[in-house]
Every structure is written in C-alpha cells, then in structure tokens.
Design a protein around this motif. Structure first.
Motif, PDB file in Angstrom:
ATOM      1  N   ALA A   6     -19.505 -89.312 -48.492  1.00 22.93           N
ATOM      2  CA  ALA A   6     -20.610 -88.420 -49.205  1.00 22.93           C
ATOM      3  C   ALA A   6     -21.048 -87.439 -48.451  1.00 22.93           C
ATOM      4  N   GLN A   7     -21.180 -86.311 -49.304  1.00 25.10           N
ATOM      5  CA  GLN A   7     -21.912 -85.151 -48.542  1.00 25.10           C
ATOM      6  C   GLN A   7     -23.433 -85.194 -48.592  1.00 25.10           C
ATOM      7  N   PRO A   8     -24.118 -84.723 -47.625  1.00 25.81           N
ATOM      8  CA  PRO A   8     -25.647 -84.813 -47.636  1.00 25.81           C
ATOM      9  C   PRO A   8     -26.058 -83.866 -48.880  1.00 25.81           C
ATOM     10  N   ILE A   9     -27.288 -84.261 -49.644  1.00 21.46           N
ATOM     11  CA  ILE A   9     -27.667 -83.631 -50.384  1.00 21.46           C
ATOM     12  C   ILE A   9     -28.726 -82.363 -49.974  1.00 21.46           C
ATOM     13  N   PRO A  10     -28.438 -81.182 -50.206  1.00 24.17           N
ATOM     14  CA  PRO A  10     -29.253 -79.857 -49.693  1.00 24.17           C
ATOM     15  C   PRO A  10     -30.559 -80.225 -49.855  1.00 24.17           C
ATOM     16  N   GLN A  11     -31.423 -79.883 -48.785  1.00 20.63           N
ATOM     17  CA  GLN A  11     -32.869 -79.972 -49.008  1.00 20.63           C
ATOM     18  C   GLN A  11     -33.447 -78.793 -49.646  1.00 20.63           C
ATOM     19  N   ALA A  12     -34.483 -78.863 -50.176  1.00 16.39           N
ATOM     20  CA  ALA A  12     -35.152 -77.664 -51.015  1.00 16.39           C
ATOM     21  C   ALA A  12     -36.667 -77.927 -50.980  1.00 16.39           C
ATOM     22  N   PRO A  48     -42.026 -71.224 -57.325  1.00 13.80           N
ATOM     23  CA  PRO A  48     -41.515 -70.403 -56.440  1.00 13.80           C
ATOM     24  C   PRO A  48     -40.840 -71.508 -55.219  1.00 13.80           C
ATOM     25  N   GLY A  49     -39.519 -71.196 -54.728  1.00 15.18           N
ATOM     26  CA  GLY A  49     -38.842 -72.066 -53.777  1.00 15.18           C
ATOM     27  C   GLY A  49     -37.484 -72.203 -53.853  1.00 15.18           C
ATOM     28  N   GLY A  50     -36.869 -72.771 -53.127  1.00  9.66           N
ATOM     29  CA  GLY A  50     -35.338 -72.791 -52.908  1.00  9.66           C
ATOM     30  C   GLY A  50     -35.140 -73.675 -51.867  1.00  9.66           C
ATOM     31  N   ARG A  51     -33.687 -73.377 -51.439  1.00  8.52           N
ATOM     32  CA  ARG A  51     -32.929 -74.353 -50.590  1.00  8.52           C
ATOM     33  C   ARG A  51     -33.256 -73.886 -49.152  1.00  8.52           C
ATOM     34  N   ILE A  52     -33.547 -74.898 -48.457  1.00  7.56           N
ATOM     35  CA  ILE A  52     -33.765 -74.970 -46.938  1.00  7.56           C
ATOM     36  C   ILE A  52     -32.330 -74.443 -46.260  1.00  7.56           C
ATOM     37  N   ASP A  53     -32.588 -73.553 -45.458  1.00  4.28           N
ATOM     38  CA  ASP A  53     -31.073 -73.049 -44.561  1.00  4.28           C
ATOM     39  C   ASP A  53     -31.509 -72.780 -43.268  1.00  4.28           C
ATOM     40  N   SER A  54     -30.401 -72.109 -42.415  1.00  4.75           N
ATOM     41  CA  SER A  54     -30.437 -72.110 -41.125  1.00  4.75           C
ATOM     42  C   SER A  54     -31.364 -71.086 -40.782  1.00  4.75           C
ATOM     43  N   ALA A  55     -31.921 -70.388 -41.569  1.00  3.32           N
ATOM     44  CA  ALA A  55     -33.136 -69.344 -41.200  1.00  3.32           C
ATOM     45  C   ALA A  55     -34.494 -70.010 -40.930  1.00  3.32           C
ATOM     46  N   ASP A  56     -34.615 -71.274 -41.074  1.00  2.00           N
ATOM     47  CA  ASP A  56     -36.071 -72.071 -41.374  1.00  2.00           C
ATOM     48  C   ASP A  56     -35.850 -73.106 -40.019  1.00  2.00           C
ATOM     49  N   ALA A  57     -34.948 -72.778 -39.152  1.00  2.00           N
ATOM     50  CA  ALA A  57     -35.357 -73.387 -37.881  1.00  2.00           C
ATOM     51  C   ALA A  57     -35.901 -72.275 -37.014  1.00  2.00           C
ATOM     52  N   LEU A  58     -37.022 -72.202 -36.942  1.00  2.00           N
ATOM     53  CA  LEU A  58     -37.859 -71.138 -36.505  1.00  2.00           C
ATOM     54  C   LEU A  58     -37.987 -71.810 -34.819  1.00  2.00           C
ATOM     55  N   PRO A  59     -38.383 -70.701 -34.092  1.00  2.00           N
ATOM     56  CA  PRO A  59     -38.380 -70.736 -32.466  1.00  2.00           C
ATOM     57  C   PRO A  59     -39.944 -71.783 -32.366  1.00  2.00           C
ATOM     58  N   PRO A  60     -39.772 -72.497 -31.482  1.00  2.00           N
ATOM     59  CA  PRO A  60     -41.136 -73.635 -31.159  1.00  2.00           C
ATOM     60  C   PRO A  60     -42.281 -72.595 -31.120  1.00  2.00           C
ATOM     61  N   ASP A  61     -42.293 -71.515 -30.438  1.00  2.00           N
ATOM     62  CA  ASP A  61     -43.470 -71.086 -30.283  1.00  2.00           C
ATOM     63  C   ASP A  61     -44.079 -70.425 -31.635  1.00  2.00           C
ATOM     64  N   GLY A  88     -38.984 -73.184 -44.881  1.00  2.00           N
ATOM     65  CA  GLY A  88     -38.402 -72.978 -46.021  1.00  2.00           C
ATOM     66  C   GLY A  88     -39.298 -72.728 -47.197  1.00  2.00           C
ATOM     67  N   VAL A  89     -40.480 -73.456 -47.263  1.00  2.00           N
ATOM     68  CA  VAL A  89     -41.339 -73.242 -48.432  1.00  2.00           C
ATOM     69  C   VAL A  89     -42.057 -71.773 -48.193  1.00  2.00           C
ATOM     70  N   VAL A  90     -42.519 -71.476 -46.967  1.00  2.00           N
ATOM     71  CA  VAL A  90     -43.057 -70.214 -46.489  1.00  2.00           C
ATOM     72  C   VAL A  90     -42.038 -69.093 -46.888  1.00  2.00           C
ATOM     73  N   ARG A  91     -40.925 -69.117 -46.229  1.00  2.00           N
ATOM     74  CA  ARG A  91     -40.025 -68.119 -46.517  1.00  2.00           C
ATOM     75  C   ARG A  91     -39.532 -67.936 -48.035  1.00  2.00           C
ATOM     76  N   GLU A  92     -39.381 -68.973 -48.803  1.00  2.00           N
ATOM     77  CA  GLU A  92     -38.914 -68.784 -50.144  1.00  2.00           C
ATOM     78  C   GLU A  92     -40.064 -68.143 -51.036  1.00  2.00           C
ATOM     79  N   THR A  93     -41.101 -68.721 -50.569  1.00  2.00           N
ATOM     80  CA  THR A  93     -42.373 -67.894 -51.399  1.00  2.00           C
ATOM     81  C   THR A  93     -42.395 -66.805 -51.199  1.00  2.00           C
ATOM     82  N   PHE A  94     -42.401 -66.328 -49.983  1.00  2.00           N
ATOM     83  CA  PHE A  94     -42.201 -64.635 -49.649  1.00  2.00           C
ATOM     84  C   PHE A  94     -41.160 -63.902 -50.206  1.00  2.00           C
ATOM     85  N   GLU A  95     -39.958 -64.662 -50.352  1.00  2.00           N
ATOM     86  CA  GLU A  95     -38.745 -63.867 -50.847  1.00  2.00           C
ATOM     87  C   GLU A  95     -39.031 -63.630 -52.559  1.00  2.00           C
ATOM     88  N   GLU A  96     -39.595 -64.782 -53.045  1.00  2.00           N
ATOM     89  CA  GLU A  96     -39.406 -64.900 -54.404  1.00  2.00           C
ATOM     90  C   GLU A  96     -40.749 -64.151 -55.104  1.00  2.00           C
TER      91      GLU A  96
END
Length: 273
Positions: A6-12, A48-61, A88-96
């Motif tokens: 089974a494939q993991p269900i994408p997070q959003a 507003p919202g959407g899928r969590i993706d690789s761009a959401d792995a932000l630097p720790p600082d 992801g929710v911050v980014r998606e809100t900004f994008e949309e």
C-alpha cells in the motif's frame, strides 16, 4: 499472490482564515470556489491549502522560536513531520491567496508593505517550484509563524477514490494589514462568509461542500467572534469516513453524517441562482 504494498496517503494542510464581521456578528471565513477542471474536489467551495511537498522541509534555523516538539505532540507527528505540515499550510496559503503567515526575526509580524513590494510573479514562482519557499523567507529575514494557527481536525479521504489525502485543518485570524489577493489557477471565485451562511447556501444547492468543509463550518456555528472561534479550537480529532457501497455520494463515519446527507439531498441538483 502477494498483494502490492500500500502506498502512503499524501499529507495535506488547509486553513480557515477568519476575520471579525464589520457588524460585530459571527466571524467570517474565507472560502475559494475550486476550478471545475481540477482533478480533485472540482467545483466545490473550500479553504486555502494543498498537498505537503518537498519544499516544506525548511532549514532548522527558520524554526527558531517555534517548538516543533510541542507541535508534534499536538498533531501526533514527529517534530520534523509536524514542521512540514506547518510549513505546508503557510506556503499553500501564500500561493493561493497572497496572505503570508510569517514574522520577522525579532518576532514582529511581516509587513504588508514588504509583501506588496515583491514582484507580482513571486507567488507563481513558489507554486511552480521555480523559487524555493524557505529561501524566499530567509532572503527577507522572515520565519513561518504558526503561533496563530489552531488545529481543528484531521480528515483522511475514504478508500476507493484514486486520489486520497491525509489533511490537517487549522484556523487562523487574518493577519492585520493583509488581505487575500488574486487567486491562483485553482480558484475561480472567492468570498467571505459566515458558517451559517455557508451551510444555508449548501442546503439550497448554491455552493457545494465536501464533508470535511461542511464539518468545519458546522463546528464554527457557535462562535460569535474570531477570538471565540480560536478558543474553541486546539484538539485534533482524526476522522476517516467511508463511502457506502453502490452509493458514491453517501459518506458515513463522521459526526452528523446523516445531517450532511440530508442537506446534500435537499440541495441536489444544484440551484441555478
């Protein structure tokens, strides 16, 4: 025969942006009517919202001043995973919408004037992954600001449909000085509405609501202000509804599912108003 893994269900993640009504009545919630050509939830009113993706792995600082361990406990996730959901929710809100839930390094809210000075295509570049979201924040000495987010619920799409999502719903007050701008390609219209108005429009067939959206409006019915709505939030309940066999529009397994089915039937077919 061995069944496929089974494939993991994408997070959003999605957010209910709230503002107090001018007349002091129930709080207003920002909603988007999704484009009819979209592969998922086409034509419905949503947040507003959407899928969590690789761009959401932000630097720790970029998380300095944010307790990701505490958020992890609240969302029942590992700290890094919780950080990706919040980013992801911050980014998606900004994008949309153009609304940015961020703060300066000194803790003060991001200036609406700063956002207005950014090139017009900044949001589109982030959405197209031509611009790294974390790099954009770092360039302007900003940090994502989840302090105003309040978790509402977590919904997992029923088995059966080809597209499934594990979605976290949050509420947040519209940042002072900011307003939603031009919609992304996913939205064809937007509006501010109260929970009662949104549910009345659904019952009349004027706007379509998926069960999770309907449930968030339903939960906010008692709120008489933004502060009231945010005070009611804060506990994550995981909801995993199911589709009744042979009846793809009948979904069960969530609170007040029978009411949703009755209201859906009352407004079907949609009104032509």
């Amino acid at each position: 025969m061995t069944s496929p893994t089974a494939q993991p269900i994408p997070q959003a993640a999605t957010v209910l942006l709230l503002r107090d009504a001018p007349d002091g009545g129930a709080p207003e919630i920002f909603t988007i009517t999704r484009h009819a050509s979209l592969a998922f939830s086409a034509g419905v009113s949503a947040f507003p919202g959407g899928r969590i993706d690789s761009a959401d792995a932000l630097p720790p600082d970029l998380w300095d001043g944010t307790d990701l361990a505490a958020w992890g406990r609240l969302l029942r996730l590992e700290p890094d995973a919780a950080g990706k959901v919040l980013a992801g929710v911050v980014r998606e809100t900004f994008e949309e919408t153009g609304v940015l839930l961020a703060r300066n390094r000194d803790g003060t809210p991001v200036s609406a004037d700063l956002l207005s000075d950014w090139p017009e295509d900044t949001r589109q570049q982030v959405e197209d992954q031509e611009m790294d979201f974390g790099a954009l924040l770092a360039e302007h000495a900003l940090r994502p600001d989840p302090s105003g987010l309040r978790p509402l619920s977590r919904w997992i799409t029923p088995e059966g449909p080809p597209r499934r999502y594990d979605t976290y719903f949050f509420a947040a007050a519209l940042p002072e000085g900011q307003l939603p701008g031009t919609l992304s390609f996913e939205g064809i219209a937007s509006r501010w509405t109260t929970a009662a108005e949104a549910l009345a429009d659904f019952q009349a067939g004027r706007h379509r609501l998926m069960p999770p959206t309907w449930a968030q409006f339903r939960a906010l019915l008692p709120a008489q202000s933004v502060a009231d709505a945010l005070a009611q939030a804060g506990t994550i309940e995981t909801v995993q509804p199911t589709v009744v066999a042979g009846s793809p529009r009948q979904i069960i397994g969530f609170t007040d599912a029978e009411d949703y089915a009755l209201e859906l039937a009352a407004g079907w077919p949609p009104s032509e108003e």
